[in-house]
Write a protein that holds these residues in place. Structure first.
Motif, PDB file in Angstrom:
ATOM      1  N   ASN A 165       0.834  -1.591  -0.213  1.00  0.00           N
ATOM      2  CA  ASN A 165      -0.117   0.115  -0.178  1.00  0.00           C
ATOM      3  C   ASN A 165       1.625   1.735   0.353  1.00  0.00           C
ATOM      4  OD1 ASN A 165      -2.050  -1.178  -0.379  1.00  0.00           O
ATOM      5  ND2 ASN A 165      -2.586  -1.461   2.100  1.00  0.00           N
ATOM      6  N   ALA A 166       2.309   1.352   0.515  1.00  0.00           N
ATOM      7  CA  ALA A 166       2.997   2.343   0.622  1.00  0.00           C
ATOM      8  C   ALA A 166       3.367   2.477  -0.954  1.00  0.00           C
ATOM      9  CB  ALA A 166       4.204   1.583   1.130  1.00  0.00           C
ATOM     10  N   HIS A 167       3.911   2.075  -1.463  1.00  0.00           N
ATOM     11  CA  HIS A 167       4.072   2.226  -3.338  1.00  0.00           C
ATOM     12  C   HIS A 167       2.728   2.105  -4.151  1.00  0.00           C
ATOM     13  CE1 HIS A 167       7.695   0.348  -2.800  1.00  0.00           C
ATOM     14  NE2 HIS A 167       7.928  -0.113  -2.416  1.00  0.00           N
ATOM     15  N   TYR A 196       7.998   2.193  14.061  1.00  0.00           N
ATOM     16  CA  TYR A 196       7.767   1.416  15.288  1.00  0.00           C
ATOM     17  C   TYR A 196       6.345   0.436  15.281  1.00  0.00           C
ATOM     18  CZ  TYR A 196       7.593   6.407  16.551  1.00  0.00           C
ATOM     19  OH  TYR A 196       8.932   7.736  16.845  1.00  0.00           O
ATOM     20  N   LYS A 197       6.108  -0.651  15.811  1.00  0.00           N
ATOM     21  CA  LYS A 197       6.058  -1.697  15.839  1.00  0.00           C
ATOM     22  C   LYS A 197       4.300  -1.689  15.006  1.00  0.00           C
ATOM     23  CE  LYS A 197       5.675  -6.187  18.043  1.00  0.00           C
ATOM     24  NZ  LYS A 197       5.687  -7.251  19.194  1.00  0.00           N
ATOM     25  N   ALA A 198       3.675  -0.180  15.733  1.00  0.00           N
ATOM     26  CA  ALA A 198       2.418  -0.998  15.218  1.00  0.00           C
ATOM     27  C   ALA A 198       2.060   0.980  14.892  1.00  0.00           C
ATOM     28  CB  ALA A 198       1.048  -1.136  15.791  1.00  0.00           C
ATOM     29  N   ILE A 199       1.468   1.827  13.765  1.00  0.00           N
ATOM     30  CA  ILE A 199       1.156   2.652  14.106  1.00  0.00           C
ATOM     31  C   ILE A 199       0.061   3.317  13.348  1.00  0.00           C
ATOM     32  CG2 ILE A 199       3.577   3.763  13.325  1.00  0.00           C
ATOM     33  CD1 ILE A 199       1.265   3.961  10.630  1.00  0.00           C
ATOM     34  N   ILE A 200      -0.885   4.704  14.579  1.00  0.00           N
ATOM     35  CA  ILE A 200      -2.546   4.647  13.951  1.00  0.00           C
ATOM     36  C   ILE A 200      -2.343   6.255  13.198  1.00  0.00           C
ATOM     37  CG2 ILE A 200      -4.462   5.296  15.282  1.00  0.00           C
ATOM     38  CD1 ILE A 200      -3.247   3.254  17.418  1.00  0.00           C
ATOM     39  N   ILE A 201      -3.215   5.989  11.915  1.00  0.00           N
ATOM     40  CA  ILE A 201      -3.358   7.368  11.123  1.00  0.00           C
ATOM     41  C   ILE A 201      -4.599   7.917  11.613  1.00  0.00           C
ATOM     42  CG2 ILE A 201      -2.565   9.133   9.286  1.00  0.00           C
ATOM     43  CD1 ILE A 201      -0.054   6.981   9.046  1.00  0.00           C
ATOM     44  N   PRO A 202      -4.547   9.126  12.670  1.00  0.00           N
ATOM     45  CA  PRO A 202      -6.086   9.637  12.662  1.00  0.00           C
ATOM     46  C   PRO A 202      -6.384  10.367  10.865  1.00  0.00           C
ATOM     47  CG  PRO A 202      -4.691  10.706  14.102  1.00  0.00           C
ATOM     48  CD  PRO A 202      -4.032   9.864  12.974  1.00  0.00           C
ATOM     49  N   ILE A 203      -7.198  10.219  10.105  1.00  0.00           N
ATOM     50  CA  ILE A 203      -7.277  11.423   9.258  1.00  0.00           C
ATOM     51  C   ILE A 203      -9.431  11.512   8.532  1.00  0.00           C
ATOM     52  CG2 ILE A 203      -7.730  11.025   6.377  1.00  0.00           C
ATOM     53  CD1 ILE A 203      -5.511   9.495   6.213  1.00  0.00           C
ATOM     54  N   HIS A 204      -8.850  12.828   8.852  1.00  0.00           N
ATOM     55  CA  HIS A 204     -10.840  13.172   8.735  1.00  0.00           C
ATOM     56  C   HIS A 204     -11.161  14.371   7.938  1.00  0.00           C
ATOM     57  CE1 HIS A 204     -14.393  14.415  10.439  1.00  0.00           C
ATOM     58  NE2 HIS A 204     -14.614  13.614  10.783  1.00  0.00           N
ATOM     59  N   SER A 205     -10.007  15.921   7.709  1.00  0.00           N
ATOM     60  CA  SER A 205     -10.469  16.837   6.853  1.00  0.00           C
ATOM     61  C   SER A 205      -9.508  17.560   7.720  1.00  0.00           C
ATOM     62  CB  SER A 205     -11.657  16.934   7.534  1.00  0.00           C
ATOM     63  OG  SER A 205     -12.734  18.032   8.700  1.00  0.00           O
ATOM     64  N   LEU A 263       1.470  10.481   3.962  1.00  0.00           N
ATOM     65  CA  LEU A 263       0.545   9.414   3.679  1.00  0.00           C
ATOM     66  C   LEU A 263       1.401   8.596   4.064  1.00  0.00           C
ATOM     67  CD1 LEU A 263      -1.954   8.367   4.576  1.00  0.00           C
ATOM     68  CD2 LEU A 263      -2.738   7.900   2.357  1.00  0.00           C
ATOM     69  N   TYR A 264       2.134   8.836   2.963  1.00  0.00           N
ATOM     70  CA  TYR A 264       3.498   7.628   2.291  1.00  0.00           C
ATOM     71  C   TYR A 264       4.193   7.741   3.636  1.00  0.00           C
ATOM     72  CZ  TYR A 264       7.563   5.700  -0.068  1.00  0.00           C
ATOM     73  OH  TYR A 264       8.705   4.700  -0.230  1.00  0.00           O
ATOM     74  N   THR A 265       5.238   9.169   4.285  1.00  0.00           N
ATOM     75  CA  THR A 265       6.227   8.616   5.196  1.00  0.00           C
ATOM     76  C   THR A 265       5.555   7.775   6.551  1.00  0.00           C
ATOM     77  OG1 THR A 265       7.332  10.922   4.360  1.00  0.00           O
ATOM     78  CG2 THR A 265       7.489  10.231   6.525  1.00  0.00           C
ATOM     79  N   GLY A 266       4.320   8.395   6.531  1.00  0.00           N
ATOM     80  CA  GLY A 266       3.337   8.068   7.628  1.00  0.00           C
ATOM     81  C   GLY A 266       3.099   6.390   8.006  1.00  0.00           C
ATOM     82  N   VAL A 267       2.623   5.804   6.768  1.00  0.00           N
ATOM     83  CA  VAL A 267       2.174   3.872   6.213  1.00  0.00           C
ATOM     84  C   VAL A 267       3.645   3.610   6.813  1.00  0.00           C
ATOM     85  CG1 VAL A 267       1.861   2.843   5.039  1.00  0.00           C
ATOM     86  CG2 VAL A 267       0.473   5.106   5.521  1.00  0.00           C
ATOM     87  N   THR A 268       4.922   4.267   5.784  1.00  0.00           N
ATOM     88  CA  THR A 268       6.048   3.569   5.939  1.00  0.00           C
ATOM     89  C   THR A 268       6.964   3.418   7.162  1.00  0.00           C
ATOM     90  OG1 THR A 268       7.281   5.647   5.519  1.00  0.00           O
ATOM     91  CG2 THR A 268       6.733   3.763   3.302  1.00  0.00           C
TER      92      THR A 268
END
Length: 750
Positions: free
Chosen positions: A502-504, A683-692, A703-708
């Motif tokens: 998904n990062a790619h 990190y072992k696990a990350i959580i990203i809040p995405i709203h507005s 987003l790419y940097t966060g997911v990776t």
């Protein structure tokens, strides 16, 4: 509303004093408020430097109730006055306030001169030689010490009138000494130029109170430099086009543009800025950025010319590496290995799952076989730790590899021990996470790399650029003057990870595939921000620890695209602190600028502090000590000492650091951090809040940097339409940098 009271009286006792910042715990005698404090001797706390027993003080402040020490008087402002009685004068002199006067000498002086004693010391100190045991020289020394103390007293009172806190006032006095009042009355903008932590706006407020005109040359020049500094720190710009700089400066200073241009010329003549003409416009740099960028361009080209002839059977060596490690290298990995053995400078770039680590390990294996000495480094402690774990070799932060020096106690004047005169002792330097390196750090690193030393830069060009000014990795790659190998094949094992795939997909402008069974990438739709926050709390406190079978909450990190907003870092930190580390009678806490720090809190250093002392303590045993803590380093609050006014934080590798309460602006809660702050970390696990939010904060590469940053699990909580908009938004905030152009222009001559 807080009720302020005024207390006056002589100082009876000094219980504690911090000489660095002036924080003092002391007691004074005052019968007026004896009923409030239950006794006439009142314990006071505050930032009051150079207090002495016997001095009379006038204090303004509030009554506070300390959980351990009971009622105290918290001092906000103060005035000192000379003791008013012979007994007070004698006590003051005998307190050690003036070196060379002890109890017996104090008694003799006061017996001789009575209430005129302090006037004699100030105006006619030679008369002290009439006292047995005091020579003329000693008498004059006593007068000189008293005069210095009077200078400090007057300066502190003067600075308080302009709203400067005692902590800053002490810092200012230490820097300018007895010239403080004269300098501030003439040009208060020197505070912003010469002292770390004193910005243009504070200097401008003082200037307005003093009566300095808005069109003052001092003010205009300081404002121009402030704009250049601010945009470098907040937007990553190395320079500003003249038109942009004039527009920003005009809005800040509220003066006509006609007044700005002559001062640009004056600043250049004074060598405080550099103005460079391009084909289309004038571009303007602060000197430090101009020289750093020029040096990087020149040195990177010089190092790149140190090529080695291809005289080995590298294909055979690569084949042996594959057999020994039971791996199959992609064609570009093999190319990277060969180029590393040939080129003076090599850049290796690629996204997750493309084999950067395997490539680096293979290069290290071949270099070792050739007998090369290798140094490994990365911009942050976490990135260096990951590099060590991946290679099995010691990796350091770039700062630690270079060593830190200071020309003074001013943090603005940081330099490195390693430079052209004392370079890094290595044949090859390998640097990971290079997208995080700003122009000043790259300049410092290159100065320490001797010609003939090989340099290998590794990083992901598609990640966010550095927090500091510049876009170093991208500019070097886009110059097309340095050898670059792009790793673009995703390996089979990596293809099994939805995080990697998904990062790619995100990087290629495609929407991620969500919620596949038995995968490591999940999306939880929540339409309201309150629902987003509630879900994040539930994930961290219940679902993810059970799902991942972990108890260490440091393994789970919330990464928000923004600071402000109900789902931004500031709001989330308050919510998560209440859920994870609520108030307890067993945990001390300290409130600072609307942030409550509590023992057990997860915190992050948010600025570089090169002279902060750390000690490594393991199993209650002292191991090592050193200096330097850096932007992005994370730790846990171990202790809050409200009496001695410090917080102790334990960072990675058991580094213990004590923060004076005046330094708490360097810390923030880090249950949630911005994606930008997470660069270089995993990190072992990350959580990203995405709203507005505004489009400039919701971009594809963010987003790419966060997911990776996720190693085992990525969870996105919020609105899918906003997620898709982020993928569609390939807008990059352009930084004003000239490194690419410099490399291209210089390549014709080097």
């Amino acid at each position: 509303m807080i009720d302020y009271i005024k207390i006056e009286g002589p100082i009876e006792n000094i219980i504690y004093n911090n000489e660095e910042n002036g924080y003092t715990v002391f007691s004074i005698y005052s019968e007026e408020y004896g009923e409030i404090f239950s006794e006439a001797e009142i314990v006071c706390v505050g930032y009051i430097p150079n207090l002495n027993i016997g001095e009379n003080v006038i204090l303004t402040g509030t009554v506070v109730n300390h959980s351990t020490y009971g009622k105290q008087f918290k001092v906000e402002t103060y005035e000192k006055s000379i003791p008013k009685t012979e007994k007070g004068i004698e006590k003051y002199l005998a307190s050690g306030a003036i070196k060379g006067i002890g109890q017996k000498t104090a008694e003799r002086i006061v017996a001789k001169f009575g209430l005129q004693t302090l006037e004699i010391i100030e105006k006619s100190p030679e008369k002290l030689a009439q006292i047995k045991g005091i020579s003329v020289k000693k008498a004059m020394d006593i007068g000189e010490i008293f005069a210095e103390q009077e200078g400090l007293r007057q300066t502190m009172i003067f600075l308080q009138e302009y709203g400067i806190s005692p902590v800053f006032a002490m810092k200012i006095y230490k820097h300018f000494k007895d010239n403080t009042i004269r300098i501030i009355q003439t040009n208060p903008y020197r505070l912003a130029d010469e002292l770390f932590g004193v910005g243009f706006k504070l200097a401008d407020d003082i200037a307005e109170k003093i009566g300095i005109e808005k069109d003052s040359e001092y003010r205009i020049k300081a404002g121009i430099k402030y704009v250049l500094n601010k945009t470098a720190n907040s937007a990553g710009n190395v320079y500003l086009p003249e038109k942009v700089l004039l527009e920003y400066s005009k809005n800040l200073l509220e003066v006509d543009e006609d007044l700005l241009k002559p001062n640009l010329f004056n600043l250049q003549m004074e060598r405080q800025i550099c103005i460079e003409k391009t084909d289309t416009e004038n571009i303007i740099f602060l000197n430090s950025y101009y020289y750093a960028e020029s040096y990087v361009a020149k040195k990177i080209l010089e190092l790149s010319k140190n090529t080695t002839k291809y005289n080995k059977n590298y294909d055979l060596w690569i084949s042996n590496i594959e057999k020994e490690n039971n791996i199959t290298l992609a064609s570009n990995q093999k190319k990277a290995i060969k180029e590393a053995m040939i080129n003076g400078v090599l850049v290796i770039t690629g996204g997750p799952g493309t084999g950067k680590t395997t490539t680096i390990n293979s290069i290290i294996s071949m270099l070792k076989n050739e007998g090369y000495e290798i140094e490994l480094c990365a911009p942050t402690g976490r990135a260096a730790k990951r590099m060590s774990e991946a290679t099995g070799l010691e990796a350091q932060t770039i700062h630690r590899l270079l060593g830190i020096n200071f020309l003074s106690d001013d943090k603005k004047r940081q330099t490195f021990e390693k430079d052209e005169n004392m370079p890094i002792e290595a044949d090859v330097v390998i640097v990971d996470e290079c997208s995080m390196i700003d122009i000043l750090l790259m300049s410092g690193l290159l100065k320490a790399i001797a010609n003939g030393t090989r340099l290998i830069l590794v990083g992901d060009i598609d990640q966010l650029p550095s927090v500091g000014a510049g876009n170093v990795l991208k500019d070097i790659i886009n110059s097309e003057c340095i050898q670059v190998v792009r790793l673009n094949e995703i390996f089979r094992q990596a293809r099994e990870s939805a995080i990697v795939m998904n990062a790619h997909r995100i990087n290629n402008g495609e929407y991620p595939i969500l919620n596949e069974v038995n995968k490591d990438f999940f999306f939880l739709r929540r339409d309201k921000m309150e629902e987003v926050n509630n879900t994040i709390v539930e994930l961290i406190t219940k679902r993810l620890p059970k799902f991942l079978n972990i108890t260490d909450l440091k393994a789970i990190q919330v990464l928000s695209p923004m600071k402000k907003s109900p789902i931004g870092v500031e709001s989330l930190n308050n919510i998560l602190q209440k859920a994870i580390n609520p108030p307890s009678k067993d945990k001390d806490e300290k409130e600072f600028r609307n942030i409550i720090f509590r023992e057990g809190d997860k915190v992050m250093q948010i600025k570089n502090n090169y002279n902060m002392v750390w000690r490594i303590i393991k199993d209650n045993q002292y191991i090592d000590e050193g200096t330097g803590i850096f932007n992005g380093d994370e730790g846990i609050i171990n202790k809050i000492d409200n009496k001695n006014e410090y917080i102790e934080v334990i960072f990675d590798d058991c580094k213990h650091i004590k923060y004076d309460f005046t330094q708490l602006d360097e810390l923030n809660l880090s249950y949630a951090i911005t994606i930008h702050k997470a660069q270089g970390s995993e990190y072992k696990a990350i959580i990203i809040p995405i709203h507005s939010g505004v489009p400039m904060l919701l971009t594809r590469n963010l987003l790419y940097t966060g997911v990776t940053r996720a190693k085992e699990l990525a969870v996105i909580v919020g609105i899918q339409e906003t997620l898709n908009k982020m993928v569609d938004n390939n807008r990059e905030i352009n930084r004003y940098t000239y490194l690419k152009n410099r490399i291209i222009n210089l390549s014709q001559f080097i």
